[in-house]
Write a protein that holds these residues in place. Structure first.
Motif, short mmCIF file in Angstrom:
data_model
loop_
_atom_site.label_atom_id
_atom_site.label_comp_id
_atom_site.label_asym_id
_atom_site.label_seq_id
_atom_site.Cartn_x
_atom_site.Cartn_y
_atom_site.Cartn_z
N VAL A 25 21.08 -49.99 -8.44
CA VAL A 25 21.17 -51.07 -9.43
C VAL A 25 21.88 -50.57 -10.68
O VAL A 25 22.77 -51.25 -11.22
CB VAL A 25 19.78 -51.67 -9.75
CG1 VAL A 25 19.88 -52.70 -10.87
CG2 VAL A 25 19.15 -52.28 -8.49
N GLU A 26 21.53 -49.40 -11.15
CA GLU A 26 22.18 -48.82 -12.34
C GLU A 26 23.66 -48.56 -12.07
O GLU A 26 24.51 -48.81 -12.93
CB GLU A 26 21.48 -47.54 -12.77
CG GLU A 26 22.05 -46.91 -14.02
CD GLU A 26 21.95 -47.80 -15.26
OE1 GLU A 26 22.71 -47.55 -16.22
OE2 GLU A 26 21.13 -48.74 -15.28
N ASN A 29 25.37 -51.87 -12.32
CA ASN A 29 25.42 -52.29 -13.73
C ASN A 29 26.51 -51.53 -14.48
O ASN A 29 27.26 -52.13 -15.27
CB ASN A 29 24.07 -52.08 -14.41
CG ASN A 29 23.01 -53.05 -13.92
OD1 ASN A 29 23.30 -54.07 -13.32
ND2 ASN A 29 21.76 -52.71 -14.18
N GLU A 30 26.59 -50.23 -14.26
CA GLU A 30 27.61 -49.42 -14.94
C GLU A 30 29.01 -49.80 -14.46
O GLU A 30 29.93 -49.93 -15.27
CB GLU A 30 27.36 -47.93 -14.71
CG GLU A 30 26.15 -47.39 -15.46
CD GLU A 30 26.29 -47.52 -16.97
OE1 GLU A 30 27.34 -47.12 -17.52
OE2 GLU A 30 25.34 -48.03 -17.60
N LYS A 33 30.56 -52.96 -15.96
CA LYS A 33 31.06 -52.87 -17.35
C LYS A 33 32.59 -52.82 -17.39
O LYS A 33 33.19 -53.09 -18.43
CB LYS A 33 30.46 -51.66 -18.05
CG LYS A 33 28.98 -51.80 -18.33
CD LYS A 33 28.42 -50.56 -19.00
CE LYS A 33 26.92 -50.72 -19.24
NZ LYS A 33 26.35 -49.50 -19.85
N LEU A 69 21.81 -59.48 -7.32
CA LEU A 69 21.88 -58.65 -8.52
C LEU A 69 22.86 -59.30 -9.49
O LEU A 69 23.99 -59.65 -9.11
CB LEU A 69 22.33 -57.23 -8.17
CG LEU A 69 21.38 -56.47 -7.26
CD1 LEU A 69 21.99 -55.13 -6.84
CD2 LEU A 69 20.04 -56.25 -7.97
N LYS A 70 22.45 -59.47 -10.72
CA LYS A 70 23.28 -60.22 -11.68
C LYS A 70 24.60 -59.53 -12.01
O LYS A 70 25.55 -60.20 -12.41
CB LYS A 70 22.49 -60.53 -12.95
CG LYS A 70 22.08 -59.32 -13.74
CD LYS A 70 21.27 -59.73 -14.96
CE LYS A 70 20.77 -58.47 -15.68
NZ LYS A 70 19.88 -58.81 -16.76
N SER A 71 24.70 -58.23 -11.83
CA SER A 71 25.94 -57.53 -12.15
C SER A 71 27.01 -57.68 -11.07
O SER A 71 28.17 -57.35 -11.29
CB SER A 71 25.66 -56.05 -12.39
OG SER A 71 25.06 -55.47 -11.26
#
Length: 157
Positions: A25-26, A29-30, A33, A69-71
């Motif tokens: 997940v991280e 997310n990264e 970006k 997952l929102k990203s």
């Protein structure tokens, strides 16, 4: 008249993502970006062929989890096979940026892709009579030609 904003960059990641966890997940997310995140998941059959074991979660379950997952902007199962099963997907998505994690061997792939993008100059040094299909990494060369005429940005997270 104002210039319309540039479309967001397409960011591409791929992997098995079985037993999805906070590190995955991280990672998503990264990666997000850098732009809109496109994820390609290795299929159950391809993972079995490469790793010699079944996935804990099948294709549909992994797809469902990553879709939520929102990203993640877009997720699908990879259409190719083998270690670089996502090459065919990259031809379709045409990402602006390729991102991989520490365990993906992405340095080698990024080098191959970027070398393939530079292949037009290298083609001059091939022996006469050699067809493009006989050239090393001919498929990746085709991918590189379709992706861009400049180098594919690559980020290691």
């Amino acid at each position: 008249m104002a210039t319309p904003p540039a479309p967001p960059k397409k960011v591409f990641v791929s992997g098995c993502f079985d037993l999805i966890h906070s590190g995955h997940v991280e990672f998503f997310n990264e990666a997000a970006k850098f732009g809109q995140l496109y994820v390609r998941l290795g299929t159950d059959a391809n993972i079995l062929a490469l790793k010699g074991h079944h996935t804990m979660y099948n294709d549909a379950e992994r797809l469902f989890m990553v879709q939520n997952l929102k990203s993640v902007h877009d997720v699908a199962m990879s259409i190719g096979t083998g270690r670089y099963d996502y090459i065919e997907d990259m031809k379709v998505v045409r990402p602006d940026i390729y991102i991989c994690g520490d365990d993906a061997g992405g340095d080698a792939l990024a080098a191959m892709l970027n070398d393939a993008i530079d292949r037009k100059a290298a083609r001059k040094s091939w022996p006469k009579g050699k067809a493009d299909a006989d050239a090393p990494l001919a498929g990746i060369s085709t991918l590189a030609d379709k992706l861009s005429t400049s180098r594919l940005p690559y980020v290691r997270l």
